[in-house]
Design a protein around this motif. Structure first.
Motif, PDB file in Angstrom:
ATOM      1  N   ARG A 258     -43.008  24.079 -64.469  1.00 42.03           N
ATOM      2  CA  ARG A 258     -43.193  23.263 -63.260  1.00 42.03           C
ATOM      3  C   ARG A 258     -42.355  21.991 -63.366  1.00 42.03           C
ATOM      4  O   ARG A 258     -42.350  21.307 -64.366  1.00 42.03           O
TER       5      ARG A 258
ATOM      6  N   ALA B 251     -43.051  32.180 -62.146  1.00 42.23           N
ATOM      7  CA  ALA B 251     -43.136  31.624 -60.796  1.00 42.23           C
ATOM      8  C   ALA B 251     -43.334  32.782 -59.821  1.00 42.23           C
ATOM      9  O   ALA B 251     -42.639  33.798 -59.919  1.00 42.23           O
TER      10      ALA B 251
ATOM     11  N   TYR C 267     -46.426  28.179 -60.153  1.00 40.27           N
ATOM     12  CA  TYR C 267     -45.519  27.920 -61.278  1.00 40.27           C
ATOM     13  C   TYR C 267     -46.350  27.798 -62.547  1.00 40.27           C
ATOM     14  O   TYR C 267     -47.392  27.126 -62.568  1.00 40.27           O
TER      15      TYR C 267
END
Length: 130
Positions: free
Chosen positions: A70, A49, A65
């Motif tokens: 995610r 990230a 992400y």
């Protein structure tokens, strides 16, 4: 001198949560491009990230992400303190790795590529048991 300091790793059962913290100091214009990468044994370091400044802007920020995290991991940032947080929920055994915080003074060409980040922390171990 740029310094990157991480904390917050540990051992957790699958389905649990951990929160990582990273503070960057020494960057002239602040830590505008920061992110978390991870490296599991026998694998390459991968972007998890990343938050980065918009083109030509220091007021618009974007977040990347990896598909594998995610919806489970969330980045947040305390800009005045140059501190980045990674909230990791619903952890899986495959999330086990050393997690590194990285910073860059300029937006890297490929924000998920570790090569674009010149400043790194020492890493913190995250272990998720099944």
């Amino acid at each position: 001198q740029v310094q990157v300091a991480e904390s917050g790793g540990g051992l957790v059962q699958a389905g649990g949560s951990l929160r990582l913290s990273c503070t960057v100091s020494g960057l002239t214009y602040g830590a505008n491009n920061m992110g978390w990468f991870r490296q599991a044994p026998g694998k390459e370091r991968e972007g998890v990230a990343v938050t980065y400044a918009g083109p030509g802007s220091l007021t618009s920020y974007y977040t990347y992400y990896d598909d594998s995290v995610r919806g489970r991991f969330t980045l947040s940032q305390d800009k005045p303190k140059n501190t980045l947080y990674l909230q990791m929920n619903s952890l899986k055994p495959e999330d086990t790795a050393i997690y590194y915080c990285a910073a860059a003074p300029r937006v890297p060409r490929n924000i998920s590529d570790a090569d674009g980040f010149p400043y790194w922390g020492q890493g913190t171990q995250v272990t998720v048991s099944s």
